[in-house]
Design a protein around this motif. Structure first.
Motif, short mmCIF file in Angstrom:
data_model
loop_
_atom_site.label_atom_id
_atom_site.label_comp_id
_atom_site.label_asym_id
_atom_site.label_seq_id
_atom_site.Cartn_x
_atom_site.Cartn_y
_atom_site.Cartn_z
N THR A 43 0.84 -1.21 0.00
CA THR A 43 0.00 0.00 0.00
C THR A 43 0.87 1.25 0.00
OG1 THR A 43 -1.65 -1.25 1.25
CG2 THR A 43 -1.98 1.12 1.12
N ASP A 71 -7.07 -0.23 3.56
CA ASP A 71 -6.18 0.13 2.45
C ASP A 71 -6.94 0.89 1.36
OD1 ASP A 71 -4.04 -0.93 3.73
OD2 ASP A 71 -3.81 -2.69 2.44
N GLU A 116 -3.90 -5.07 -5.41
CA GLU A 116 -3.13 -5.44 -4.21
C GLU A 116 -3.71 -6.73 -3.68
OE1 GLU A 116 -2.38 -2.50 -1.10
OE2 GLU A 116 -1.88 -4.11 0.32
MG LIG Z 1 -1.73 -3.11 2.20
#
Ligand SMILES: [Mg+2]
Ligand SMILES: Nc1nc2c(ncn2[C@@H]2O[C@H](COP(=O)(O)OP(=O)(O)O)[C@@H](O)[C@H]2O)c(=O)[nH]1
Length: 217
Positions: A43, A71, A116
């Motif tokens: 992140t 996030d 992610e």
């Molecule tokens: Mg993260």
């Protein structure tokens, strides 16, 4: 029998991933699957990347976590599009989850989507999502032996980013040994040594991203 069921699941996933990949390519969006253990700096790198790319590329992020939207909220605070997927215990994202998440993004307004993945060095490696490129992060504090212990993750990736390089002077991380192991597994992999704290490697990272953009800017 068990093996056969698992193979059917991954075959079905691969088919859907191929469909995602065609759809993203058709829209001119570079999609990158970002994988690492929890806390390696995914992140943080995405936040820094959004800042550095600025007007050069419009970034969207699909965030995969077991729980929470922490996030996605951090990404959304930059003004970029962000969508959270909670896997409710699942240790990786799959192509179906990514297809649903993509429905929630304004794709015509994006040049790059970062996915992610759920933080761990095991399950995400086996599941294609429809990405054009894979990036694996390994942080200095994790130690240099992770590619030896989790080879699949490091074998099947386009780039390995060694994160938190600012910790190197404090650590016993052996760069030569790390590089030797990953190049043994994956001779063509690009390795970028990087720190979001001191800025090392960020130019190399953004240059690699820009060279892979599908839409001319
Ligand atoms: Mg993260
Ligand atoms: N010193 C240092 N800390 C970092 C760096 N990148 C990330 N971190 C810290 O590492 C922790 C985990 O980072 P995060 O980006 O949330 O990792 P993720 O779980 O992989 O998304 C946070 O406290 C970050 O501030 C770096 O380059 N240097």
């Amino acid at each position: 029998m068990k093996v056969k069921v698992l193979k059917n699941i991954t075959d079905m996933n691969d088919q859907l991933a191929a469909r995602n990949k065609d759809m993203f390519a058709g829209k001119g969006i570079l999609v990158i699957n970002v994988m690492s253990s929890p806390g390696a700096g995914k992140t943080s790198l995405l936040l820094k990347t959004i800042e550095l790319l600025g007007d050069d590329a419009r970034v969207g992020v699909i965030e995969g976590d077991i729980a929470s939207s922490v996030d996605a909220e951090k990404i959304a605070a930059t003004g970029s599009q962000a969508i959270q997927i909670n896997t409710d215990g699942g240790c990786h994202l799959d192509a179906n989850m990514v297809a649903s998440a993509a429905d929630g993004l304004e794709l015509d307004k994006l040049d790059i989507i970062f996915i992610e993945n759920v933080g761990n060095l095991v399950c995400p490696a086996g599941f294609q999502l429809g990405e054009a490129k894979r990036v694996v992060l390994a942080s200095v504090p994790e130690g240099d032996d992770k590619p030896t212990k989790y080879p699949f993750m490091f074998r099947d990736t386009d780039v390995i980013v060694i994160t938190k390089m600012d910790y190197l002077p404090l650590s016993d991380f052996n760069m030569e040994s790390f590089r030797k192991t990953v190049l043994g597994l994956n001779p063509d992999v690009k390795i970028i040594e990087l720190s979001v704290r001191n800025g090392q490697g960020l130019d190399e990272w953004t240059a690699w991203l820009k060279s892979n953009l599908l839409k001319g800017k």
